[in-house]
Design a protein around this motif. Structure first.
Motif, PDB file in Angstrom:
ATOM      1  N   VAL A 263       0.845  -1.195   0.000  1.00  0.00           N
ATOM      2  CA  VAL A 263       0.000   0.000   0.000  1.00  0.00           C
ATOM      3  C   VAL A 263       0.878   1.242   0.000  1.00  0.00           C
ATOM      4  O   VAL A 263       2.010   1.226   0.457  1.00  0.00           O
ATOM      5  N   SER A 264       0.310   2.333  -0.521  1.00  0.00           N
ATOM      6  CA  SER A 264       1.019   3.613  -0.491  1.00  0.00           C
ATOM      7  C   SER A 264       0.696   4.335   0.802  1.00  0.00           C
ATOM      8  O   SER A 264      -0.473   4.477   1.160  1.00  0.00           O
ATOM      9  N   GLY A 265       1.719   4.800   1.489  1.00  0.00           N
ATOM     10  CA  GLY A 265       1.520   5.578   2.713  1.00  0.00           C
ATOM     11  C   GLY A 265       1.282   7.030   2.349  1.00  0.00           C
ATOM     12  O   GLY A 265       2.142   7.671   1.766  1.00  0.00           O
ATOM     13  N   ALA A 266       0.101   7.543   2.697  1.00  0.00           N
ATOM     14  CA  ALA A 266      -0.213   8.934   2.357  1.00  0.00           C
ATOM     15  C   ALA A 266       0.267   9.879   3.449  1.00  0.00           C
ATOM     16  O   ALA A 266       0.845  10.926   3.174  1.00  0.00           O
ATOM     17  N   VAL A 267       0.021   9.515   4.709  1.00  0.00           N
ATOM     18  CA  VAL A 267       0.401  10.374   5.829  1.00  0.00           C
ATOM     19  C   VAL A 267       0.986   9.503   6.935  1.00  0.00           C
ATOM     20  O   VAL A 267       0.442   8.452   7.242  1.00  0.00           O
ATOM     21  N   ALA A 268       2.103   9.955   7.509  1.00  0.00           N
ATOM     22  CA  ALA A 268       2.691   9.248   8.652  1.00  0.00           C
ATOM     23  C   ALA A 268       2.784  10.209   9.823  1.00  0.00           C
ATOM     24  O   ALA A 268       3.264  11.328   9.659  1.00  0.00           O
ATOM     25  N   ALA A 269       2.309   9.768  10.991  1.00  0.00           N
ATOM     26  CA  ALA A 269       2.396  10.612  12.187  1.00  0.00           C
ATOM     27  C   ALA A 269       3.027   9.800  13.307  1.00  0.00           C
ATOM     28  O   ALA A 269       2.598   8.677  13.567  1.00  0.00           O
ATOM     29  N   PRO A 270       4.059  10.345  13.967  1.00  0.00           N
ATOM     30  CA  PRO A 270       4.666   9.612  15.089  1.00  0.00           C
ATOM     31  C   PRO A 270       3.602   9.194  16.087  1.00  0.00           C
ATOM     32  O   PRO A 270       2.734   9.995  16.434  1.00  0.00           O
ATOM     33  N   LEU A 271       3.666   7.965  16.551  1.00  0.00           N
ATOM     34  CA  LEU A 271       2.561   7.427  17.347  1.00  0.00           C
ATOM     35  C   LEU A 271       2.515   7.936  18.779  1.00  0.00           C
ATOM     36  O   LEU A 271       1.517   7.749  19.451  1.00  0.00           O
ATOM     37  N   VAL A 272       3.555   8.563  19.260  1.00  0.00           N
ATOM     38  CA  VAL A 272       3.477   9.102  20.619  1.00  0.00           C
ATOM     39  C   VAL A 272       2.870  10.490  20.626  1.00  0.00           C
ATOM     40  O   VAL A 272       2.664  11.078  21.667  1.00  0.00           O
ATOM     41  N   ILE A 273       2.605  11.033  19.468  1.00  0.00           N
ATOM     42  CA  ILE A 273       2.044  12.384  19.400  1.00  0.00           C
ATOM     43  C   ILE A 273       0.566  12.268  19.049  1.00  0.00           C
ATOM     44  O   ILE A 273       0.208  11.624  18.079  1.00  0.00           O
ATOM     45  N   THR A 274      -0.280  12.908  19.842  1.00  0.00           N
ATOM     46  CA  THR A 274      -1.706  12.908  19.501  1.00  0.00           C
ATOM     47  C   THR A 274      -2.135  14.335  19.214  1.00  0.00           C
ATOM     48  O   THR A 274      -1.749  15.267  19.902  1.00  0.00           O
ATOM     49  N   GLY A 275      -2.977  14.505  18.217  1.00  0.00           N
ATOM     50  CA  GLY A 275      -3.487  15.833  17.893  1.00  0.00           C
ATOM     51  C   GLY A 275      -2.372  16.780  17.516  1.00  0.00           C
ATOM     52  O   GLY A 275      -1.362  16.385  16.950  1.00  0.00           O
ATOM     53  N   LYS A 276      -2.557  18.040  17.852  1.00  0.00           N
ATOM     54  CA  LYS A 276      -1.554  19.049  17.509  1.00  0.00           C
ATOM     55  C   LYS A 276      -0.367  18.897  18.442  1.00  0.00           C
ATOM     56  O   LYS A 276      -0.509  18.498  19.603  1.00  0.00           O
ATOM     57  N   ILE A 277       0.787  19.267  17.955  1.00  0.00           N
ATOM     58  CA  ILE A 277       2.001  19.123  18.758  1.00  0.00           C
ATOM     59  C   ILE A 277       1.892  19.918  20.055  1.00  0.00           C
ATOM     60  O   ILE A 277       2.385  19.518  21.086  1.00  0.00           O
ATOM     61  N   GLY A 278       1.197  21.051  20.016  1.00  0.00           N
ATOM     62  CA  GLY A 278       1.052  21.878  21.208  1.00  0.00           C
ATOM     63  C   GLY A 278       0.345  21.156  22.335  1.00  0.00           C
ATOM     64  O   GLY A 278       0.511  21.488  23.510  1.00  0.00           O
ATOM     65  N   GLU A 279      -0.441  20.169  21.989  1.00  0.00           N
ATOM     66  CA  GLU A 279      -1.195  19.437  23.001  1.00  0.00           C
ATOM     67  C   GLU A 279      -0.336  18.402  23.728  1.00  0.00           C
ATOM     68  O   GLU A 279      -0.754  17.857  24.733  1.00  0.00           O
ATOM     69  N   ALA A 280       0.844  18.162  23.204  1.00  0.00           N
ATOM     70  CA  ALA A 280       1.701  17.140  23.813  1.00  0.00           C
ATOM     71  C   ALA A 280       2.100  17.490  25.237  1.00  0.00           C
ATOM     72  O   ALA A 280       2.416  16.621  26.020  1.00  0.00           O
ATOM     73  N   ALA A 281       2.069  18.792  25.576  1.00  0.00           N
ATOM     74  CA  ALA A 281       2.450  19.204  26.920  1.00  0.00           C
ATOM     75  C   ALA A 281       1.301  19.011  27.909  1.00  0.00           C
ATOM     76  O   ALA A 281       1.487  19.102  29.113  1.00  0.00           O
ATOM     77  N   GLY A 282       0.111  18.746  27.406  1.00  0.00           N
ATOM     78  CA  GLY A 282      -1.050  18.594  28.273  1.00  0.00           C
ATOM     79  C   GLY A 282      -1.076  17.241  28.960  1.00  0.00           C
ATOM     80  O   GLY A 282      -0.150  16.440  28.840  1.00  0.00           O
ATOM     81  N   LYS A 283      -2.155  17.002  29.695  1.00  0.00           N
ATOM     82  CA  LYS A 283      -2.241  15.789  30.493  1.00  0.00           C
ATOM     83  C   LYS A 283      -2.197  14.530  29.609  1.00  0.00           C
ATOM     84  O   LYS A 283      -1.437  13.606  29.855  1.00  0.00           O
ATOM     85  N   ALA A 284      -3.035  14.547  28.549  1.00  0.00           N
ATOM     86  CA  ALA A 284      -3.059  13.383  27.653  1.00  0.00           C
ATOM     87  C   ALA A 284      -1.707  13.214  26.972  1.00  0.00           C
ATOM     88  O   ALA A 284      -1.205  12.110  26.828  1.00  0.00           O
ATOM     89  N   GLY A 285      -1.130  14.339  26.598  1.00  0.00           N
ATOM     90  CA  GLY A 285       0.181  14.302  25.935  1.00  0.00           C
ATOM     91  C   GLY A 285       1.240  13.712  26.828  1.00  0.00           C
ATOM     92  O   GLY A 285       2.044  12.886  26.426  1.00  0.00           O
TER      93      GLY A 285
END
Lengths: 112, 270
Positions: free
Chosen positions: A50-72
């Motif tokens: 299959v062709s990979g259209a988008v790859a996102a690191p799996l430890v990051i959820t949503g916007k990068i700015g949210e990584a500092a939050g509780k879920a992040g």
């Protein structure tokens, strides 16, 4: 052609043959690869390609700015473990570049 | 003798306009069967995943091993990040995305940053052999955060030299780009001057063991080999020197070599 000229020729050739081995940063031939694998339409070595259209690191959820939050933070803590990770069996390939020759190549394969 | 000399010169002339690194115009094509490449690439992914590596440094052999200079085990190096991949038909998959610096196909003295996948990475390999450097989890996290922010992009210098000096910003190759990503993650900066100062202080590049005459000729004849960024002996970043750097600074979990058909990985000799 004297001996000196020949020595220079040999030196030039050996330089051309040996030097770039330090870092041969060549990309794979996209045309060759996509015409061979016909991503999305084939099975190679028993796995779907299959062709990979988008790859996102799996430890990051949503916007990068949210990584500092509780879920992040929870996701980041998970990154500090060495638990085995799941890898899909499908073979993922990069999509062909949008150059006209690639589009033609895909069209010729019946992809478009 | 004259015939031999003429043959050599013809070979030289034929080599010059091409990509030059192997005297072959089709250096980018696969030498192994697609089935072999896909199986090997998946085995490398599974090896890293089994170790729980969310980010690791990956190396491939881009030319025949018997032509590699002494001290050079891998010719192309990049950073692999465990990712959620959405396919073009909407499926969600898990695997590694690889962040590379590649030379441009039609302008070998220039490069671009390309994100691809293990099969793409190994497609043009000349040996089914992979280098795997797994950093400490904290180092992995710093690498992932850097790439997720897109901070790997401003670290790219499009001026390419196969023997780039890692201590200045004149040229960059794939391994120097990887080192810059590593140092940007360690020091929390994308400032080139700071990164190069830190590299000069703490990183030991690999000496290029070729004769000065050969290097001089290469730099004259080959667009993707420059030596004007070096003073004195030529030394450049390699896969192994990055592993040594991480080991010396207690940032390494393991550095291994995976070969197709081998029962288990072997340690990279540091």
């Amino acid at each position: 052609m004297n001996k000196q000229s020949m020595q220079i020729g040999v030196l030039i050739l050996s330089a051309a043959m040996a030097l770039p081995a330090c870092a041969a940063s060549n990309n794979a031939s996209q045309a060759s690869k996509h015409s061979t694998l016909a991503a999305g339409h084939s099975v190679v070595a028993g796995t779907k390609v299959v062709s990979g259209a988008v790859a996102a690191p799996l430890v990051i959820t949503g916007k990068i700015g949210e990584a500092a939050g509780k879920a992040g933070d929870a996701m980041m803590d998970y990154a500090l473990t060495d638990e085995p990770l799941e890898v899909s069996e499908e073979t993922i390939v990069a999509q062909p570049d949008p150059a006209p020759r690639q589009m033609k190549s895909v069209r010729e394969q019946g992809g478009i | 003798m004259k015939q031999l000399a003429a043959t050599v010169l013809v070979m030289c002339l034929a080599a010059l306009p091409t990509r030059l690194w192997a005297g072959s115009a089709s250096a980018e094509d696969n030498v192994f069967a697609p089935e072999q490449i896909t199986q090997f690439a998946k085995s490398v992914e599974k090896y890293a995943a089994q170790k729980g590596a969310r980010a690791f440094i990956i190396g491939r052999v881009g030319r025949p091993e018997d032509q590699l200079p002494e001290g050079i085990a891998f010719t192309h190096t990049a950073v692999a990040v465990y990712s959620k991949v959405t396919s073009d038909n909407g499926d969600t998959l898990k695997g590694y995305a690889i962040y590379n610096l590649y030379q441009k196909e039609d302008q070998v003295e220039r490069s671009e940053v390309v994100q691809d996948y293990p099969v793409d990475f190994f497609w043009s390999a000349k040996a089914l052999k992979a280098g795997v450097i797994i950093p400490t989890p904290k180092m992995q996290r710093a690498l992932i955060e850097l790439i997720a922010r897109g901070d790997h992009l401003p670290l790219h210098n499009p001026n390419y030299s196969a023997i780039a000096n890692p201590f200045n910003s004149r040229y960059q190759n794939c391994t120097e780009y990887t080192l810059d990503i590593v140092n940007a993650a360690i020091y929390g900066t994308v400032d080139s001057a700071r990164l190069k100062a830190n590299a000069r202080a703490h990183f030991t590049p690999t000496p290029v063991k070729e004769s000065p005459a050969k290097i001089l000729l290469g730099s004259v004849l080959m667009k993707d080999v420059s030596r004007d960024d070096h003073k004195g002996p030529i030394a450049t970043t390699t896969f192994t020197s990055i592993a040594q750097y991480l080991q010396e600074n207690h940032l390494l979990v393991e550095a291994s070599v995976l070969k197709a058909g081998a029962r288990q990985a072997s340690p990279l000799l540091l």
